[in-house]
Write a protein that holds these residues in place. Structure first.
Motif, PDB file in Angstrom:
ATOM      1  N   GLY A 325      79.017  59.716  25.290  1.00  0.00           N
ATOM      2  CA  GLY A 325      79.104  61.092  25.783  1.00  0.00           C
ATOM      3  C   GLY A 325      77.921  61.454  26.649  1.00  0.00           C
ATOM      4  N   VAL A 326      76.712  61.120  26.175  1.00  0.00           N
ATOM      5  CA  VAL A 326      75.505  61.439  26.947  1.00  0.00           C
ATOM      6  C   VAL A 326      75.560  60.759  28.305  1.00  0.00           C
ATOM      7  N   VAL A 328      78.162  59.728  30.089  1.00  0.00           N
ATOM      8  CA  VAL A 328      79.143  60.325  31.004  1.00  0.00           C
ATOM      9  C   VAL A 328      78.625  61.662  31.529  1.00  0.00           C
ATOM     10  N   LEU A 329      78.012  62.453  30.650  1.00  0.00           N
ATOM     11  CA  LEU A 329      77.515  63.764  31.084  1.00  0.00           C
ATOM     12  C   LEU A 329      76.382  63.608  32.095  1.00  0.00           C
TER      13      LEU A 329
END
Lengths: 356, 327
Positions: A325-326, A328-329
């Protein structure tokens, strides 16, 4: 040239920032950050066994990634991959149990037939949310997500009910299938080379369909302007359904390979979050087929490596999802901060000035 | 059916609905301003963990609830920065955030799993709780019910009866016109996104501190955020109807639990997933009712006309068609 440097710079920036944020999160959870990352990498790549486990996680990720590329090409948010994997697995087990074990199909056809059944199952499940979108005006995010839960319920019901082990129902899954009904394994390891071959073949097929066929071209027309595609007689609804069916078939195949090549039975939550992880991988590769295998491989290493965390450091294995997630963000941020490099996918910027 | 049983049933439905109401109200505010916050499900789960951890650390459930609200606002701030300031796709960022927050909640909450902790307890207001039927259901049980009902009134009053609420609706209905009128569109949207996230965070706190007390992997409130997102559509972006939608879904959950005693043959997991097919079916019915084809058919077939929604309703202008865009 500037495009390439800036895309490299963006990748470097997002990797570095993602690393910092991840280390901070791990430290905040009260764990030694560097040791944790070392354990993860070692668990994913540290030994021959680990590499084989990573490769067997790569197979469903590649298949689902390819599936998502097809549906994203038609501008569909195919969130239901998770359920399509499950339905594929269910259909595969059904074929092997009720037809293969009963001797209703010749032995050499049992496994190919089961994989075909899993593709049909996945495609049917995907078509359900496709039809809800095209003819029922229910957005595929909601139908896909709802059907994921329904698919989970179906598999649990089968495991605890009609397909329960003789004697007692158990959350450890159904009775294992005999070895004659497995995908041939690689040297006795829990990893089937056939799965990898199928995944790579599917990936090449999707790349060819999307880039080199008329169908791929019409999907891109539907994505860029559904109204214009309609006027051109391209029948966007039908194309969307076809994209959903193809994507669902690939996701179902992932479920079939998980059954026939890895678990050899139906277990609860057999889809193992691969559907959601594949969405992250496709977003990381920003829909580009060239970078997708790399993204899938990286996420497979993280997923497999994180399984060691509860044993080695008594941390939750969900750290893999946190890192994904980190990453991709931070990549989203980098792409917005340096929008120079054009990777082919124009992001979904909303034109705020003009309301639709 | 005795009066006591009916009261218990009403109490159970209101109790199960409380977090759904807050989460759906938060999303209503956000979408009314034109921001689709798809991170709601992850927000609820992450805030549930934060609220429980903070409540344990301070030994005060109300401080825990506040921490949950802050956590929700923090996640909404991430969405706001990416979607509103950097111009990334809200849907993509929201969806990534929902997956990320879920994993983050399990990872950070590992030490909190299956630990005892404080909860919000129960109210017992004098006089009010002696009212028939609704008295015990609202005033002699967990304070979350009263909290959620008050929130419905406050959000309705804010959106429909205040000048600030009018600004929010104008911004969400026609951003371009709002800019021309001199309204601070981005600031309004950001603030509404924060407020919506905070309400989603409070909803998470209600789960881990009262409705499904405690933390674990799984916690038990997974998927609630998605139900809340669907409820907003179901309720036509109107606060009171959205709250009624939340009560409807809570009633389905409660009915599932009640039916489990009657039909023990069906396993409990099937009742857990029951809200999801119902969610799809309600969206199907609601959206078909709003479709042009249905209006057309209703004009010819006499009885169908009664089923056409009387008000135009529908989504705020800024988010019409937003879901049809890719990432």
């Amino acid at each position: 040239m500037t495009g390439r440097t800036s895309s490299l710079a963006r990748a470097g920036f997002s990797l570095a920032l993602a690393l910092c944020v991840t280390l901070a999160i791990v430290a905040a959870a009260g764990a030694p950050p560097l040791t944790t990352l070392a354990v993860m990498l070692d668990g994913g790549l540290g030994s021959g066994q680990a590499v084989l486990r990573t490769l067997s996680a790569l197979v469903p990720l590649l298949l689902c990634g390819a599936a998502l590329c097809v549906t994203f090409a038609a501008n569909l948010w195919n969130i239901g991959v998770e359920g399509q994997i499950t339905l594929g697995a269910v259909c595969c087990v059904w074929f092997l149990r009720d037809l293969g074990l009963a001797g209703l199909v010749p032995p050499f056809l049992a496994v190919p037939g089961a994989l075909a059944a899993s593709m049909v199952g996945g495609a049917a499940w995907a078509l359900l949310s496709g039809v809800l979108r095209t003819h029922g005006r229910v957005h595929e995010i909601f139908s896909g997500l709802g059907l994921n839960f329904v698919a989970m319920g179906v598999s649990l019901w089968l495991i605890l009910g009609p397909w329960k082990r003789p004697g007692m129902a158990s959350m450890s899954g159904t009775e294992p299938l005999p070895a004659a009904l497995w995908l041939p394994a690689l040297g006795g390891r829990p990893m089937s080379l056939w799965g990898l071959i199928l995944a790579v073949a599917a990936f090449v097929l999707v790349a060819w369909v999307l880039n080199r066929t008329f169908f791929g071209l019409t999907l891109s027309a539907v994505r860029q302007n559904a109204m214009a595609a309609e006027r051109l007689g391209l029948r966007p609804k039908r194309r969307m359904l076809a994209a959903m069916a193809l994507g669902g078939a690939l996701a179902g195949l992932a479920g079939g390979v998980l059954v026939a090549g890895l678990y050899h039975r139906l277990i609860p939550s057999i889809s193992g979050n691969y559907g959601y992880t594949a969405i992250m991988a496709v977003l990381l590769a920003s829909g580009s087929l060239r970078f997708l295998p790399l993204a899938c491989l990286f996420f497979a290493v993280l997923t497999v490596g994180s399984i060691q965390l509860p044993l080695a450091l008594s941390l939750d294995s969900s750290l893999a999802g946190v890192v994904q997630g980190v990453l991709v963000l931070t990549l989203f941020a980098a792409r917005r901060l340096w929008p120079a490099g054009n990777t082919g996918s124009t992001g979904g910027t909303r034109n705020r000035g003009s309301a639709a | 059916m005795s009066l006591d049983y009916l009261t218990a049933l009403i109490a159970a439905v209101l109790f199960a609905a409380a977090p759904l109401i807050l989460a759906a109200l938060g999303e209503t505010i956000s979408e009314r301003a034109g921001v689709i916050n798809l991170s709601l499900d992850g927000t609820v789960l992450f805030a549930a963990m934060v609220a429980f951890a903070a409540a344990r650390a301070t030994d005060n459930p109300w401080l825990g609830l506040a921490a949950g609200g802050l956590a929700g606002a923090g996640i909404a701030a991430v969405l706001g920065v990416f979607g509103l300031l950097l111009g990334a796709s809200e849907l993509a960022v929201g969806f990534v955030l929902t997956l990320f927050c879920r994993e983050l909640a399990y990872f950070m909450g590992h030490g909190q799993a299956r630990q005892p902790g404080p909860d919000l307890g129960a109210l017992n207001l004098p006089f009010l709780s002696d009212l028939p039927l609704f008295g015990p259901a609202i005033f002699r049980q967990s304070p979350v019910v009263l909290l959620s009902l008050v929130a419905v009134g406050l959000v309705w009053f804010f959106l429909m009866r205040t000048r600030a609420g009018l600004v929010v609706r104008a911004v969400g209905e026609a951003p371009a016109a709002a800019v021309a009128r001199g309204l601070a569109v981005t600031r309004t949207q950001f603030l509404c996104c924060l407020a919506g996230g905070a309400l989603g965070g409070l909803a998470g706190g209600l789960y881990s501190l009262s409705v499904k007390p405690g933390w674990g992997h799984p916690q038990g409130c997974e998927g609630a955020g998605w139900i809340a997102l669907a409820i907003v559509i179901f309720g036509g972006w109107k606060p009171v109807r959205v709250a009624l939608g939340a009560l409807f879904f809570a009633a389905i959950q409660v009915a599932g639990i009640a039916l489990q005693d009657v039909l023990p043959g069906l396993s409990g997991t099937l009742f857990q997933i029951a809200p999801f097919p119902v969610m799809i079916l309600t969206l199907l019915v609601v959206n078909l009712r709003r479709s042009a084809a249905f209006r057309e058919a209703a004009r010819r077939v006499p009885l169908l006309g009664r089923l056409v929604p009387r008000t135009a309703g529908g989504a705020p202008g800024a988010i019409v068609g937003a879901l049809d865009k890719g990432f």
